[in-house]
Design a protein around this motif. Structure first.
Motif, short mmCIF file in Angstrom:
data_model
loop_
_atom_site.label_atom_id
_atom_site.label_comp_id
_atom_site.label_asym_id
_atom_site.label_seq_id
_atom_site.Cartn_x
_atom_site.Cartn_y
_atom_site.Cartn_z
N LYS A 162 1.08 4.08 -2.99
CA LYS A 162 0.71 5.47 -2.72
C LYS A 162 1.88 6.42 -2.98
CE LYS A 162 -3.62 5.55 -1.41
NZ LYS A 162 -4.60 6.35 -2.17
N SER A 180 -6.18 -5.32 -4.38
CA SER A 180 -6.97 -5.04 -3.18
C SER A 180 -6.77 -6.13 -2.13
CB SER A 180 -8.45 -4.92 -3.55
OG SER A 180 -9.23 -4.71 -2.39
N TYR A 240 0.84 -1.21 0.00
CA TYR A 240 0.00 0.00 0.00
C TYR A 240 0.87 1.26 0.00
CZ TYR A 240 -3.27 3.57 1.65
OH TYR A 240 -4.01 4.72 1.79
N GLN A 252 -5.02 1.58 -7.58
CA GLN A 252 -4.97 0.12 -7.66
C GLN A 252 -5.10 -0.35 -9.10
OE1 GLN A 252 -7.94 -1.45 -4.94
NE2 GLN A 252 -6.52 -1.34 -3.20
N GLU A 263 -3.29 -5.86 -0.53
CA GLU A 263 -3.15 -4.72 0.38
C GLU A 263 -3.98 -4.88 1.65
OE1 GLU A 263 -3.96 -1.12 -1.74
OE2 GLU A 263 -2.07 -1.18 -2.86
#
Length: 375
Positions: A12, A33, A8, A18, A36
């Protein structure tokens, strides 16, 4: 920090959604997803892709996992990945050993009867044009070579660096500021000014860790860098690498009374165990390939057999991996004696300390690189 949190954070920090990261890794957004959120972990190939994309190590991604379920799965992945290799096809006719006296993974290679020097990625460092090329020595910054019938020393660009006023029949690799040389049928040693010492031997090896091997009247001995005898001419043979170094690491392998034994650089016998055959030590802490009754296994530096002889051939351990020959083909075993790199090569050499090894496909040599070091 858990793997899920690292993924994650990396995403970022790179300013990716994503969906954008999924497109780069060729997976679904749902997969990103789940990774993470810690619901699942990437497969080994995707971990490698993540490592390469974000330019972080696999060790960074895998360590400090707190989720017990994921931790077990990641430990399995870490074991698999630690042995996963990338093949790089470069196609050399001959390769020598890694240049141990260098901080860089240099190796001498041959194509069409000419020698040059390459890096672990296969890129040529010294053009393949020499009749002979030895090992690079970081202290002097030079490499011995033979070109158009003349022996001299070059730098890593292949430029002439040291040229003697007299003609030598051979110039060897430097170590401890001395190099072996041959003139008028005798071997001795020279320094960078071509000042000569002890030209009295049938053969002389290169210095490493203050020790070199010399031969006289068909027998071998060790000398120190003051040119004084460490041992008598007690040995049938002293094993050396392809550049003439016998003592790159802790153990020197010698043949005495028809059997191979381990000694240290003071000449002290390390064990009473003896073997029908042996290979030179390939790393500071690695086990050494030994042979008894026609089969190869491994002994530790005390001479204690730790993997019983069972292979058709073998080379010593480096990077916790050793090349072994089984059913006519070479692969790599771990220190647990598990075959972790498939036995599919015609020959194989030990890994360098930077994670690269040479393997032979057919008649040509290529690189394999441990994924963790391919950056």
């Amino acid at each position: 920090m858990a793997l899920s949190d690292k993924l994650y954070m990396l995403r970022k920090k790179s300013g990716l959604s994503q969906e954008q990261l999924a497109e780069q890794l060729i997976v679904s957004r749902q997969a990103i997803s789940k990774w993470e959120s810690g619901q699942s972990v990437p497969e080994s190939e995707k971990l490698i892709a993540i490592s390469n994309y974000f330019d972080v190590s696999l060790d960074y991604l895998l360590k400090d996992e707190k989720n017990v379920k994921n931790s077990e799965e990641l430990n399995t992945l870490a074991t698999q990945l630690s042995y996963k290799c990338i093949e790089k096809y470069v196609g050399y006719e001959e390769i020598k050993d890694w240049h141990v006296q260098s901080d860089i993974d240099y190796v001498t290679v041959r194509n069409k009867d000419m020698y040059g020097m390459t890096l672990k990625d296969g890129k040529i460092k010294v053009k393949i044009k020499f009749d002979y090329l030895g090992a690079y020595d970081k202290e002097t910054g030079v490499i011995p070579c033979k070109y158009e019938g003349q022996w001299f020393y070059v730098d890593t660009g292949g430029n002439k660096k040291l040229v003697a006023d007299v003609t030598y029949d051979y110039l060897g690799s430097f170590g401890e500021n001395y190099a072996p040389a041959e003139r008028n049928g005798k071997y001795g040693f020279i320094n960078t000014k071509f000042e000569e010492k002890n030209f009295e031997y049938e053969y002389a090896g290169a210095f490493a860790n203050g020790v070199a091997a010399v031969k006289k009247d068909g027998r071998w001995a060790l000398i120190n860098k003051d040119m004084k005898m460490i041992t008598g001419f007690d040995y049938d043979e002293i094993l050396m690498d392809s550049y003439g170094y016998c003592s790159n690491y802790n153990v020197i392998v010698v043949k005495q009374n028809g059997q191979y034994i381990f000694i240290d650089k003071s000449g002290k016998k390390l064990s009473d165990n003896q073997f029908d055959g042996a290979k030179i030590q390939a790393s500071k802490d690695g086990a050494i390939a030994i042979m008894n009754n026609g089969k190869w296994g491994f002994a530790n530096q005390k001479g204690e057999v730790i993997i019983q002889p069972q292979y058709e051939d073998a080379n010593s351990f480096s990077m916790n991996l050793a090349p072994v020959k089984r059913s006519g083909f070479w692969g790599y075993i771990s220190d647990n004696n598990d075959m972790v790199v498939e036995a599919k090569y015609n020959d194989a050499r030990p890994f360098s300390e930077k994670g690269a090894a040479f393997v032979k496909n057919g008649t040509l040599w290529n690189f394999i690189v441990l994924c963790e070091y391919d950056r």
